[in-house]
Design a protein around this motif. Structure first.
Motif, PDB file in Angstrom:
ATOM      1  N   THR A  12       0.846  -1.191   0.000  1.00  0.00           N
ATOM      2  CA  THR A  12       0.000   0.000   0.000  1.00  0.00           C
ATOM      3  C   THR A  12       0.883   1.244   0.000  1.00  0.00           C
ATOM      4  N   VAL A  13       0.479   2.222  -0.792  1.00  0.00           N
ATOM      5  CA  VAL A  13       1.280   3.425  -0.998  1.00  0.00           C
ATOM      6  C   VAL A  13       0.402   4.659  -0.823  1.00  0.00           C
ATOM      7  N   ALA A  14       0.922   5.667  -0.113  1.00  0.00           N
ATOM      8  CA  ALA A  14       0.304   6.992  -0.065  1.00  0.00           C
ATOM      9  C   ALA A  14       1.162   7.934  -0.892  1.00  0.00           C
ATOM     10  N   LEU A  15       0.528   8.739  -1.721  1.00  0.00           N
ATOM     11  CA  LEU A  15       1.232   9.734  -2.528  1.00  0.00           C
ATOM     12  C   LEU A  15       1.044  11.099  -1.883  1.00  0.00           C
ATOM     13  N   VAL A  16       2.144  11.809  -1.664  1.00  0.00           N
ATOM     14  CA  VAL A  16       2.103  13.094  -0.966  1.00  0.00           C
ATOM     15  C   VAL A  16       2.764  14.161  -1.830  1.00  0.00           C
ATOM     16  N   ASP A  17       2.051  15.246  -2.055  1.00  0.00           N
ATOM     17  CA  ASP A  17       2.566  16.403  -2.771  1.00  0.00           C
ATOM     18  C   ASP A  17       1.641  17.571  -2.478  1.00  0.00           C
TER      19      ASP A  17
END
Length: 224
Positions: A12-17
């Motif tokens: 599982t991956v969270a993308l942060v920007d």
């Protein structure tokens, strides 16, 4: 070995920007590998909410010499691993990311398949730091504000920092580029967007999404 055939779940991956268009672009290129990587959360200026295996922190138009965000993510118990995703490979930035505890420092020149391989390696406990690329084109499918108007990724980053009110000296310091290089980028940006002044450039940027967003997209396309 493919994680599915090995009997393991996708990571599982969270993308942060700071920008919706950026995280949406990364999410779209990773969506082709949902058997291996599932996007659990997309955050723009929102704190991480769900536990995830890896946080992929995209550095677009964020103060790259300000490492508070990396440290905060590394210190967040919901983030098991933190990876920086960038095209800026200045040695000081890599060293600072390592000092703050980042588990990876990945190039946007990686193909989607290479990015997934790297994320899986980080999840398995490796520390993965890409070799500094040449000024290669970003991976196919990535997006950023201004791309549809013909701005390159770096030109868009410069314009985003201008729109945020940064001076040329601040932009040079944040991006580790020389003041003359910044001036050259600004002249090119002005020509491409058809403006003659900084004020006009800021107005143009504000109208076209060059200010950070505050948003979260959870459970991308039915993910966990």
């Amino acid at each position: 070995m493919d994680p599915v055939s090995a009997g393991t779940r996708p990571i599982t991956v969270a993308l942060v920007d700071d920008y919706d268009v950026v995280v949406m672009g990364v999410a779209n290129i990773l969506d082709h590998y949902r058997d291996r990587v599932v996007i659990a959360e997309l955050d723009t200026n929102e704190p991480l909410e769900d536990p995830v295996d890896v946080v992929l922190y995209d550095s677009f138009a964020q103060p790259e010499s300000d490492h508070d965000e990396i440290a905060a993510l590394v210190g967040n118990p919901r983030a098991r691993r933190v990876v920086v995703y960038t095209w800026n490979f200045h040695p000081d930035l890599i060293r600072h990311a390592q000092q703050k505890g980042a588990h990876g420092y990945l190039s946007k020149a990686l193909s989607a398949a290479q990015l997934v391989d790297a994320l899986e390696a980080v999840h398995a406990g490796e520390r993965v730091f890409s070799e500094p690329p040449g000024r290669a084109r970003p991976a196919s499918g990535l997006n950023w504000p201004g791309r549809s108007e013909g701005l390159t990724d770096r030109e868009s980053e410069i314009l985003a920092l201008i729109t945020q009110g940064k001076s040329n000296a601040e932009i040079a310091r944040l991006t580790y580029l020389s003041p003359n290089t910044i001036k050259s980028y600004i002249r090119t940006v002005y020509r491409k967007i058809g403006v003659d002044s900084r004020t006009q450039a800021v107005v143009w940027g504000v109208r076209r999404g060059f200010l950070p967003d505050h948003h979260r997209i959870e459970h991308w396309k039915g993910g966990p």
